[in-house]
Design an enzyme around this catalytic site. Structure first.
Site, PDB file in Angstrom:
ATOM      1  N   GLY A   1      12.178 -40.520  27.943  1.00 60.63           N
ATOM      2  CA  GLY A   1      10.809 -39.687  27.356  1.00 60.63           C
ATOM      3  C   GLY A   1      10.618 -38.408  28.144  1.00 60.63           C
ATOM      4  O   GLY A   1       9.427 -37.996  28.207  1.00 60.63           O
TER       5      GLY A   1
ATOM      6  N   SER B   1      10.968 -35.131  27.120  1.00 62.38           N
ATOM      7  CA  SER B   1      10.870 -33.894  26.462  1.00 62.38           C
ATOM      8  C   SER B   1       9.383 -33.484  26.641  1.00 62.38           C
ATOM      9  O   SER B   1       9.381 -32.267  26.633  1.00 62.38           O
ATOM     10  CB  SER B   1      11.144 -34.114  24.936  1.00 62.38           C
ATOM     11  OG  SER B   1      10.343 -34.927  24.450  1.00 62.38           O
TER      12      SER B   1
ATOM     13  N   ASN C   1       9.549 -43.875  31.762  1.00 67.62           N
ATOM     14  CA  ASN C   1       8.346 -43.154  30.869  1.00 67.62           C
ATOM     15  C   ASN C   1       8.125 -43.269  29.632  1.00 67.62           C
ATOM     16  O   ASN C   1       6.986 -43.201  29.074  1.00 67.62           O
ATOM     17  CB  ASN C   1       8.001 -41.772  31.349  1.00 67.62           C
ATOM     18  CG  ASN C   1       7.325 -40.839  30.823  1.00 67.62           C
ATOM     19  OD1 ASN C   1       5.987 -40.780  30.988  1.00 67.62           O
ATOM     20  ND2 ASN C   1       7.783 -40.187  29.733  1.00 67.62           N
TER      21      ASN C   1
ATOM     22  N   SER D   1      -0.013 -47.788  33.064  1.00 69.12           N
ATOM     23  CA  SER D   1      -1.105 -47.158  32.529  1.00 69.12           C
ATOM     24  C   SER D   1      -2.437 -47.980  33.166  1.00 69.12           C
ATOM     25  O   SER D   1      -2.492 -49.002  33.529  1.00 69.12           O
ATOM     26  CB  SER D   1      -1.428 -47.022  31.148  1.00 69.12           C
ATOM     27  OG  SER D   1      -2.682 -46.871  30.789  1.00 69.12           O
TER      28      SER D   1
ATOM     29  N   SER E   1      -4.735 -48.825  31.535  1.00 66.68           N
ATOM     30  CA  SER E   1      -4.669 -49.703  30.470  1.00 66.68           C
ATOM     31  C   SER E   1      -4.008 -51.123  30.806  1.00 66.68           C
ATOM     32  O   SER E   1      -4.374 -52.292  29.953  1.00 66.68           O
ATOM     33  CB  SER E   1      -4.184 -49.290  29.214  1.00 66.68           C
ATOM     34  OG  SER E   1      -4.834 -48.226  28.727  1.00 66.68           O
TER      35      SER E   1
ATOM     36  N   GLN F   1      -6.700 -50.236  21.425  1.00 65.81           N
ATOM     37  CA  GLN F   1      -5.501 -50.341  22.001  1.00 65.81           C
ATOM     38  C   GLN F   1      -4.938 -51.663  22.372  1.00 65.81           C
ATOM     39  O   GLN F   1      -4.222 -51.958  23.028  1.00 65.81           O
ATOM     40  CB  GLN F   1      -5.520 -49.564  23.440  1.00 65.81           C
ATOM     41  CG  GLN F   1      -5.865 -48.299  23.144  1.00 65.81           C
ATOM     42  CD  GLN F   1      -6.084 -47.643  24.486  1.00 65.81           C
ATOM     43  OE1 GLN F   1      -7.006 -47.710  25.391  1.00 65.81           O
ATOM     44  NE2 GLN F   1      -5.248 -46.515  24.862  1.00 65.81           N
TER      45      GLN F   1
ATOM     46  N   TYR G   1      -1.231 -52.107  22.488  1.00 68.63           N
ATOM     47  CA  TYR G   1      -0.812 -51.122  23.534  1.00 68.63           C
ATOM     48  C   TYR G   1      -0.966 -51.610  24.999  1.00 68.63           C
ATOM     49  O   TYR G   1       0.165 -51.598  25.838  1.00 68.63           O
ATOM     50  CB  TYR G   1      -1.562 -49.823  23.333  1.00 68.63           C
ATOM     51  CG  TYR G   1      -1.169 -48.801  24.777  1.00 68.63           C
ATOM     52  CD1 TYR G   1       0.155 -48.189  24.609  1.00 68.63           C
ATOM     53  CD2 TYR G   1      -2.332 -48.667  25.534  1.00 68.63           C
ATOM     54  CE1 TYR G   1       0.168 -47.058  25.605  1.00 68.63           C
ATOM     55  CE2 TYR G   1      -1.974 -47.656  26.571  1.00 68.63           C
ATOM     56  CZ  TYR G   1      -0.709 -46.819  26.710  1.00 68.63           C
ATOM     57  OH  TYR G   1      -0.549 -46.038  27.567  1.00 68.63           O
TER      58      TYR G   1
ATOM     59  N   LYS H   1       1.374 -52.072  28.709  1.00 71.43           N
ATOM     60  CA  LYS H   1       1.458 -51.584  29.942  1.00 71.43           C
ATOM     61  C   LYS H   1       1.113 -52.630  31.108  1.00 71.43           C
ATOM     62  O   LYS H   1       1.696 -52.279  32.174  1.00 71.43           O
ATOM     63  CB  LYS H   1       0.463 -50.656  29.938  1.00 71.43           C
ATOM     64  CG  LYS H   1       0.620 -49.428  28.971  1.00 71.43           C
ATOM     65  CD  LYS H   1       1.919 -48.543  29.492  1.00 71.43           C
ATOM     66  CE  LYS H   1       2.290 -47.590  28.784  1.00 71.43           C
ATOM     67  NZ  LYS H   1       3.416 -46.558  29.164  1.00 71.43           N
TER      68      LYS H   1
ATOM     69  N   ILE I   1      -4.655 -38.995  30.825  1.00 76.63           N
ATOM     70  CA  ILE I   1      -3.951 -37.830  30.940  1.00 76.63           C
ATOM     71  C   ILE I   1      -3.845 -36.875  29.708  1.00 76.63           C
ATOM     72  O   ILE I   1      -3.368 -37.573  28.677  1.00 76.63           O
ATOM     73  CB  ILE I   1      -2.437 -37.936  31.437  1.00 76.63           C
ATOM     74  CG1 ILE I   1      -2.673 -38.985  32.600  1.00 76.63           C
ATOM     75  CG2 ILE I   1      -1.634 -36.730  31.893  1.00 76.63           C
ATOM     76  CD1 ILE I   1      -3.127 -38.238  33.774  1.00 76.63           C
TER      77      ILE I   1
ATOM     78  N   ASN J   1      -2.205 -38.690  23.280  1.00 77.86           N
ATOM     79  CA  ASN J   1      -3.679 -38.973  23.073  1.00 77.86           C
ATOM     80  C   ASN J   1      -4.437 -37.709  22.271  1.00 77.86           C
ATOM     81  O   ASN J   1      -5.631 -37.757  22.568  1.00 77.86           O
ATOM     82  CB  ASN J   1      -4.244 -39.564  24.105  1.00 77.86           C
ATOM     83  CG  ASN J   1      -4.121 -38.613  25.410  1.00 77.86           C
ATOM     84  OD1 ASN J   1      -3.681 -37.232  25.222  1.00 77.86           O
ATOM     85  ND2 ASN J   1      -4.328 -39.117  26.669  1.00 77.86           N
TER      86      ASN J   1
END
Length: 261
Positions: free
Chosen positions: A13, A15, A97, A151, A153, A161, A164, A168, A197, A202
């Site tokens: 990840g 990019s 990542n 995270s 999280s 979330q 999600y 994490k 972040i 987000n």
């Protein structure tokens, strides 16, 4: 100070966001090789090309290998390692990542959202960690540093979330268990737990001005994080300064977690 002089770093990840920030910071600290995984659509292809230009501007001698693919597909991890090692010979550091966070109300979350979030965030982390760990075990000299981007999280909940946060928390657990499993091969495994972040993941959520200001006020340092706030700790964990650090979790959140006021 060249904390990563001569090291080859693999980043998934890469990019945008935290991955991109880590790539640039690693080059600034002397990394001579970068294996950059990216999703592979036209948007991320353009982003990876601009990242290459930024890297070359810092150090034109850096060897860059960019490998596209869906990290949720185990063949992508095989491809990342095979193509990377073919050009740079080894992998000293993995920064796992790649991840997604499509905000969704729990009671109406489609099964497809749960499955996709889990397959990218957790399955993808498992695939790349296992594949790189095998490379680190078999190379000479043996060993390396694996960093899982978890995270805050992993420690706290979020109403939108629910699909999600478990992924994490699982990445944190994955790094802890990998520290045990891989220690005999001189492979360290640690987790970084970023707070809020400001990245593409987000940006829509933080476009709510009231919510954004609320997050800033809850953070002890009174600002949102930036990718380079995470990249610095990643470089530390990748470097020999952290040569006796494994199984650890580093909270990088500007004091968000501790602030109950």
């Amino acid at each position: 100070m060249s904390l990563l002089q001569g090291k080859v770093v693999c980043i998934t990840g890469a990019s945008r966001g935290i991955g991109r920030g880590c790539a640039l910071e690693c080059v600034k600290h002397g990394a001579t090789g970068l294996i950059l995984h990216f999703y592979g659509d036209s948007e991320t292809q353009n982003e990876i090309e601009s990242l290459k230009q930024e890297i070359v501007a810092i150090n034109a001698n850096t060897t860059i290998v960019a490998v596209p693919g869906d990290i949720a597909d185990p063949e992508t991890s095989n491809k990342v390692v095979e193509e990377g090692v073919k050009f740079v010979g080894r992998i000293d550091v993995l920064i796992s990542n790649a991840g997604i966070c499509p905000f969704w109300d729990f009671l109406s979350t489609p099964l497809s959202i749960w499955e996709r979030t889990r397959s990218v965030n957790l399955d993808g982390s498992f695939y790349i960690t296992q594949r790189v760990a095998n490379q680190m075990r078999n190379q000479t000299p043996q060993g390396g540093s694996i960093i899982g981007i978890s995270s805050i999280s992993a420690l706290v909940g979020g109403g939108q979330q629910v699909h999600y946060t478990p992924t994490k928390a699982a990445i944190l657990s994955l790094m802890q268990s990998c520290a045990v499993a891989l220690g005999p091969y001189n492979i360290r495994a640690n987790a970084i737990l970023p707070g809020t972040i400001a990245t593409d993941i987000n940006k829509d959520d933080l476009s709510d001005v009231a919510k954004r200001e609320g997050m800033i006020k809850r953070t002890c340092l009174r600002r949102l994080g930036a990718p380079d706030d995470v990249a610095g700790p990643a470089v530390f964990l990748a470097s020999d300064l952290a040569k006796y650090v494994t199984g650890a979790s580093l909270l990088v959140d500007g004091g968000l977690f501790v602030n109950l006021q």
